[in-house]
Scaffold this active site. Structure first.
Site, short mmCIF file in Angstrom:
data_model
loop_
_atom_site.label_atom_id
_atom_site.label_comp_id
_atom_site.label_asym_id
_atom_site.label_seq_id
_atom_site.Cartn_x
_atom_site.Cartn_y
_atom_site.Cartn_z
N THR A 181 39.52 25.55 41.68
CA THR A 181 40.11 24.22 41.47
C THR A 181 41.23 23.93 42.47
O THR A 181 41.91 24.86 42.93
CB THR A 181 40.67 24.13 40.03
OG1 THR A 181 41.52 22.99 39.91
CG2 THR A 181 41.51 25.36 39.68
N ASP A 182 41.46 22.65 42.72
CA ASP A 182 42.58 22.25 43.57
C ASP A 182 43.93 22.59 42.92
O ASP A 182 44.96 22.62 43.59
CB ASP A 182 42.51 20.74 43.91
CG ASP A 182 42.44 19.82 42.70
OD1 ASP A 182 42.52 20.31 41.55
OD2 ASP A 182 42.31 18.60 42.90
N GLU A 183 43.91 22.86 41.60
CA GLU A 183 45.18 23.09 40.90
C GLU A 183 45.86 24.39 41.33
O GLU A 183 47.05 24.57 41.11
CB GLU A 183 44.96 23.05 39.38
CG GLU A 183 44.28 21.75 38.97
CD GLU A 183 44.48 21.36 37.53
OE1 GLU A 183 45.37 21.87 36.86
OE2 GLU A 183 43.70 20.49 37.08
N LYS A 234 43.34 30.55 37.08
CA LYS A 234 42.32 30.31 38.12
C LYS A 234 42.76 30.95 39.45
O LYS A 234 41.94 31.52 40.16
CB LYS A 234 42.06 28.81 38.30
CG LYS A 234 41.32 28.14 37.17
CD LYS A 234 39.93 28.73 36.91
CE LYS A 234 38.94 28.40 38.00
NZ LYS A 234 37.57 28.95 37.66
N TYR A 236 46.79 27.43 33.03
CA TYR A 236 45.42 27.25 33.51
C TYR A 236 45.34 27.53 35.01
O TYR A 236 44.52 28.34 35.47
CB TYR A 236 44.90 25.84 33.20
CG TYR A 236 43.70 25.46 34.05
CD1 TYR A 236 42.49 26.15 33.92
CD2 TYR A 236 43.79 24.45 35.00
CE1 TYR A 236 41.41 25.83 34.73
CE2 TYR A 236 42.70 24.13 35.81
CZ TYR A 236 41.51 24.82 35.66
OH TYR A 236 40.45 24.52 36.47
#
Ligand code: TYD
Length: 309
Positions: A96-98, A124, A120
């Site tokens: 993810t970009d997060e 990741k 979260y």
């Protein structure tokens, strides 16, 4: 072969289209269950793993980080171990970009440092790092994709776009966090999948590829866009207490993936229109979800949330 734990967000209805497809099979299982993962890989003669399995909702990770650390880190380790042990061709790890954290200006490139800010995002990022460590240490053939927010059919209505569409269809308030000026790159799910497919066939082992539309939209504009399409009043927007540690903006530079020939095909407006149309036409799918577990979650998450003036 689909291997899925079928947690609250999993749903066999999502696979209905594949029911009669002889190339499709399903096993219910947890990626953290090493003996089952190993058995299925051997019995089904699996050569390639795409790891979409994850706990994904930031707000849930704020209440209960444990399951995120378990599935997103330990589960990724189990799949890497299997890839190594059985000499699989490759594992594509969906991230993810997060993991880049909040990006206030410019766009993230794949070599940028990871600065995750939510449980979260941190889980990741942990999964990404263990993938890279396996590649460096053991030569495990793993490739990572980092996608932006997906929108489209079959998305569990805890995520903001299906949440707002289904609430608007029922004339319920749209709970917009903070001042609504946070920005996300909402890409159409088909574009995201085509990006992953490109990486599956052409991505270089040990590399990372960003996947996103490259266009950031403010949450308030996304909410107004949904209401406009459904011909509902903007008064349904309800400003509520912000998410703790809310990342204001993510932005991906996707030059690297584009160099493999991939390109995003859906502009935001078209992606939103298709998504709104799908939820409008598929009440059978989401009405039954919006009971039971979902109601409990909704009450916990929004029931006592402060409404802002
Ligand atoms: P979300 O779909 O949870 O994805 P993520 O936080 O992983 O990007 O949220 C997208 C954006 O919408 C994010 O900026 C938070 C905001 N949001 C709301 O304003 N209200 C809501 O009820 C939810 C779930 C999210």
């Amino acid at each position: 072969m689909v291997y899925d734990k079928l947690t609250y967000a999993g749903n066999l209805d999502n696979l209905r289209d594949l029911e009669d497809n002889p190339r499709h099979s399903f096993v219910r299982g947890d990626i953290c269950d090493m003996s089952l993962v190993d058995r299925v890989i051997q019995e089904e003669q699996i050569s390639t793993i795409l790891n979409f399995a994850a706990e994904t909702h930031v707000d849930r990770s704020i209440f209960e980080p444990g399951s995120f650390i378990q599935t997103d880190i330990y589960g990724t380790y189990v799949l890497l171990e299997a890839t190594k042990k059985f000499g699989l061709d490759r594992m594509i790890h969906i991230s993810t970009d997060e993991v880049y954290g909040e990006v206030m200006s410019g766009s993230s490139v794949e070599s940028d440092p990871l600065r995750p800010r939510s449980p979260y995002a941190a889980s990741k990022a942990g999964g990404d790092l263990i993938c890279l460590a396996y590649h460096t240490t053991y030569g495990t053939p793993v490739v990572i994709t980092r996608g932006s927010n997906s929108i489209g059919p079959y998305q569990y209505p805890e995520k903001v776009v299906p949440l707002f569409i289904t609430n608007a269809l029922d004339d319920l308030p749209l709970p917009l966090y903070g001042d609504g000026s946070q920005m996300r790159d909402y890409q159409y799910i088909i574009d995201h999948c085509e990006g992953i497919d490109t990486v599956l066939h052409q991505g270089k082992i040990g590399e990372i590829y960003n996947v996103g539309s490259g266009v950031e939209i403010r949450n308030i504009d996304m909410a107004k866009g949904i209401l406009r399409l459904l011909k509902k009043p903007e008064s349904l927007i309800q400003y509520v207490e912000d998410r703790p540690g809310h990342d204001r903006r993510y932005s991906l530079d996707t030059t690297k993936l584009q160099s493999l020939g991939w390109g995003s095909r859906h502009a935001f407006q078209e992606a939103l229109e298709k998504t709104v149309k799908w939820y409008t036409e598929n009440e059978w799918w989401w009405r039954k979800i919006k009971s039971g577990e979902y109601k409990e979650w909704y009450e916990r998450q929004y029931g006592k949330r402060k409404i802002l003036p």
